[in-house]
Motif scaffolding. Structure first.
Motif, PDB file in Angstrom:
ATOM      1  N   GLN A   1       0.822  -1.206   0.000  1.00  0.00           N
ATOM      2  CA  GLN A   1       0.000   0.000   0.000  1.00  0.00           C
ATOM      3  C   GLN A   1       0.857   1.257   0.000  1.00  0.00           C
ATOM      4  O   GLN A   1       0.577   2.209  -0.735  1.00  0.00           O
ATOM      5  CB  GLN A   1      -0.933   0.025   1.216  1.00  0.00           C
ATOM      6  CG  GLN A   1      -2.021  -1.002   1.181  1.00  0.00           C
ATOM      7  CD  GLN A   1      -2.792  -1.078   2.493  1.00  0.00           C
ATOM      8  OE1 GLN A   1      -2.396  -0.476   3.486  1.00  0.00           O
ATOM      9  NE2 GLN A   1      -3.891  -1.811   2.489  1.00  0.00           N
ATOM     10  N   ALA A   2       1.897   1.262   0.804  1.00  0.00           N
ATOM     11  CA  ALA A   2       2.774   2.430   0.896  1.00  0.00           C
ATOM     12  C   ALA A   2       3.512   2.667  -0.422  1.00  0.00           C
ATOM     13  O   ALA A   2       3.676   3.819  -0.848  1.00  0.00           O
ATOM     14  CB  ALA A   2       3.759   2.261   2.040  1.00  0.00           C
ATOM     15  N   CYS A   3       3.944   1.592  -1.079  1.00  0.00           N
ATOM     16  CA  CYS A   3       4.625   1.742  -2.364  1.00  0.00           C
ATOM     17  C   CYS A   3       3.679   2.298  -3.427  1.00  0.00           C
ATOM     18  O   CYS A   3       4.067   3.166  -4.221  1.00  0.00           O
ATOM     19  CB  CYS A   3       5.201   0.407  -2.823  1.00  0.00           C
ATOM     20  SG  CYS A   3       6.630  -0.127  -1.887  1.00  0.00           S
ATOM     21  N   LYS A   4       2.444   1.819  -3.430  1.00  0.00           N
ATOM     22  CA  LYS A   4       1.456   2.334  -4.380  1.00  0.00           C
ATOM     23  C   LYS A   4       1.146   3.808  -4.101  1.00  0.00           C
ATOM     24  O   LYS A   4       1.016   4.610  -5.028  1.00  0.00           O
ATOM     25  CB  LYS A   4       0.178   1.509  -4.319  1.00  0.00           C
ATOM     26  CG  LYS A   4       0.312   0.151  -4.946  1.00  0.00           C
ATOM     27  CD  LYS A   4      -0.966  -0.641  -4.839  1.00  0.00           C
ATOM     28  CE  LYS A   4      -0.789  -2.038  -5.415  1.00  0.00           C
ATOM     29  NZ  LYS A   4      -2.005  -2.849  -5.289  1.00  0.00           N
TER      30      LYS A   4
ATOM     31  N   ASN B   1       1.782   6.968  -6.631  1.00  0.00           N
ATOM     32  CA  ASN B   1       0.738   7.918  -6.992  1.00  0.00           C
ATOM     33  C   ASN B   1       1.155   9.351  -6.677  1.00  0.00           C
ATOM     34  O   ASN B   1       0.901  10.265  -7.467  1.00  0.00           O
ATOM     35  CB  ASN B   1      -0.573   7.585  -6.273  1.00  0.00           C
ATOM     36  CG  ASN B   1      -1.230   6.349  -6.826  1.00  0.00           C
ATOM     37  OD1 ASN B   1      -1.041   5.996  -7.972  1.00  0.00           O
ATOM     38  ND2 ASN B   1      -2.000   5.671  -5.992  1.00  0.00           N
ATOM     39  N   MET B   2       1.800   9.561  -5.534  1.00  0.00           N
ATOM     40  CA  MET B   2       2.249  10.906  -5.179  1.00  0.00           C
ATOM     41  C   MET B   2       3.317  11.399  -6.146  1.00  0.00           C
ATOM     42  O   MET B   2       3.313  12.571  -6.537  1.00  0.00           O
ATOM     43  CB  MET B   2       2.777  10.936  -3.743  1.00  0.00           C
ATOM     44  CG  MET B   2       1.686  10.932  -2.707  1.00  0.00           C
ATOM     45  SD  MET B   2       2.290  11.237  -1.050  1.00  0.00           S
ATOM     46  CE  MET B   2       3.055   9.687  -0.676  1.00  0.00           C
TER      47      MET B   2
ATOM     48  N   TYR C   1       2.051  19.680  -4.804  1.00  0.00           N
ATOM     49  CA  TYR C   1       3.151  20.599  -4.537  1.00  0.00           C
ATOM     50  C   TYR C   1       3.849  20.311  -3.213  1.00  0.00           C
ATOM     51  O   TYR C   1       4.898  20.859  -2.947  1.00  0.00           O
ATOM     52  CB  TYR C   1       2.653  22.044  -4.542  1.00  0.00           C
ATOM     53  CG  TYR C   1       2.094  22.442  -5.884  1.00  0.00           C
ATOM     54  CD1 TYR C   1       2.943  22.669  -6.953  1.00  0.00           C
ATOM     55  CD2 TYR C   1       0.729  22.566  -6.078  1.00  0.00           C
ATOM     56  CE1 TYR C   1       2.450  23.033  -8.198  1.00  0.00           C
ATOM     57  CE2 TYR C   1       0.225  22.930  -7.306  1.00  0.00           C
ATOM     58  CZ  TYR C   1       1.082  23.159  -8.362  1.00  0.00           C
ATOM     59  OH  TYR C   1       0.583  23.503  -9.583  1.00  0.00           O
ATOM     60  N   ASP C   2       3.269  19.457  -2.386  1.00  0.00           N
ATOM     61  CA  ASP C   2       3.830  19.159  -1.073  1.00  0.00           C
ATOM     62  C   ASP C   2       4.777  17.964  -1.181  1.00  0.00           C
ATOM     63  O   ASP C   2       4.359  16.812  -1.094  1.00  0.00           O
ATOM     64  CB  ASP C   2       2.694  18.869  -0.082  1.00  0.00           C
ATOM     65  CG  ASP C   2       3.184  18.702   1.335  1.00  0.00           C
ATOM     66  OD1 ASP C   2       4.351  19.051   1.609  1.00  0.00           O
ATOM     67  OD2 ASP C   2       2.393  18.246   2.176  1.00  0.00           O
ATOM     68  N   THR C   3       6.061  18.234  -1.368  1.00  0.00           N
ATOM     69  CA  THR C   3       7.032  17.162  -1.545  1.00  0.00           C
ATOM     70  C   THR C   3       7.352  16.440  -0.239  1.00  0.00           C
ATOM     71  O   THR C   3       7.912  15.351  -0.261  1.00  0.00           O
ATOM     72  CB  THR C   3       8.335  17.708  -2.143  1.00  0.00           C
ATOM     73  OG1 THR C   3       8.832  18.728  -1.287  1.00  0.00           O
ATOM     74  CG2 THR C   3       8.101  18.270  -3.525  1.00  0.00           C
ATOM     75  N   SER C   4       6.988  17.007   0.889  1.00  0.00           N
ATOM     76  CA  SER C   4       7.279  16.364   2.169  1.00  0.00           C
ATOM     77  C   SER C   4       6.499  15.061   2.333  1.00  0.00           C
ATOM     78  O   SER C   4       6.945  14.165   3.043  1.00  0.00           O
ATOM     79  CB  SER C   4       6.980  17.299   3.331  1.00  0.00           C
ATOM     80  OG  SER C   4       5.604  17.578   3.412  1.00  0.00           O
ATOM     81  N   ARG C   5       5.363  14.952   1.684  1.00  0.00           N
ATOM     82  CA  ARG C   5       4.579  13.715   1.775  1.00  0.00           C
ATOM     83  C   ARG C   5       5.315  12.551   1.124  1.00  0.00           C
ATOM     84  O   ARG C   5       5.225  11.411   1.598  1.00  0.00           O
ATOM     85  CB  ARG C   5       3.211  13.905   1.125  1.00  0.00           C
ATOM     86  CG  ARG C   5       2.316  14.840   1.942  1.00  0.00           C
ATOM     87  CD  ARG C   5       0.936  14.957   1.364  1.00  0.00           C
ATOM     88  NE  ARG C   5       0.299  13.642   1.322  1.00  0.00           N
ATOM     89  CZ  ARG C   5      -0.595  13.300   0.408  1.00  0.00           C
ATOM     90  NH1 ARG C   5      -0.962  14.129  -0.530  1.00  0.00           N
ATOM     91  NH2 ARG C   5      -1.147  12.104   0.433  1.00  0.00           N
ATOM     92  N   ILE C   6       6.059  12.826   0.055  1.00  0.00           N
ATOM     93  CA  ILE C   6       6.845  11.775  -0.591  1.00  0.00           C
ATOM     94  C   ILE C   6       7.939  11.303   0.356  1.00  0.00           C
ATOM     95  O   ILE C   6       8.195  10.103   0.489  1.00  0.00           O
ATOM     96  CB  ILE C   6       7.444  12.284  -1.919  1.00  0.00           C
ATOM     97  CG1 ILE C   6       6.331  12.587  -2.913  1.00  0.00           C
ATOM     98  CG2 ILE C   6       8.424  11.266  -2.503  1.00  0.00           C
ATOM     99  CD1 ILE C   6       6.797  13.256  -4.192  1.00  0.00           C
TER     100      ILE C   6
END
Length: 71
Positions: free
Chosen positions: A20-23, A27-28, A38-43
């Motif tokens: 799930q985390a890889c998917k 997607n991000m 625009y929020d790169t911190s989520r990646i």
């Protein structure tokens, strides 16, 4: 999800969470490349979660087998 919560899960559940985390990270990254995100911190957070799960799975692989059982 923190490490304490992840340690409570068994190996099969960890593999599901890893998938799930890889998917989610894929997607991000796709959204970011398309300009929708625009929020790169989520990646970065997703990448760290993936690393935690992989570390826990590896730790469990390296645990010694119980007495009388072989791999």
């Amino acid at each position: 999800m923190n490490t304490k919560e992840l340690r409570a899960l068994d190996a099969d559940e960890l593999r599901v969470r890893l998938d799930q985390a890889c998917k989610e990270m894929m997607n991000m990254r796709f959204q970011f490349s398309m300009g929708e995100q625009y929020d790169t911190s989520r990646i970065r957070i997703a990448r760290r979660i993936i690393a935690r799960i992989r570390t826990l799975l590896r730790e469990r692989e390296l645990e010694p087998a119980p007495e009388g059982k072989t791999k």
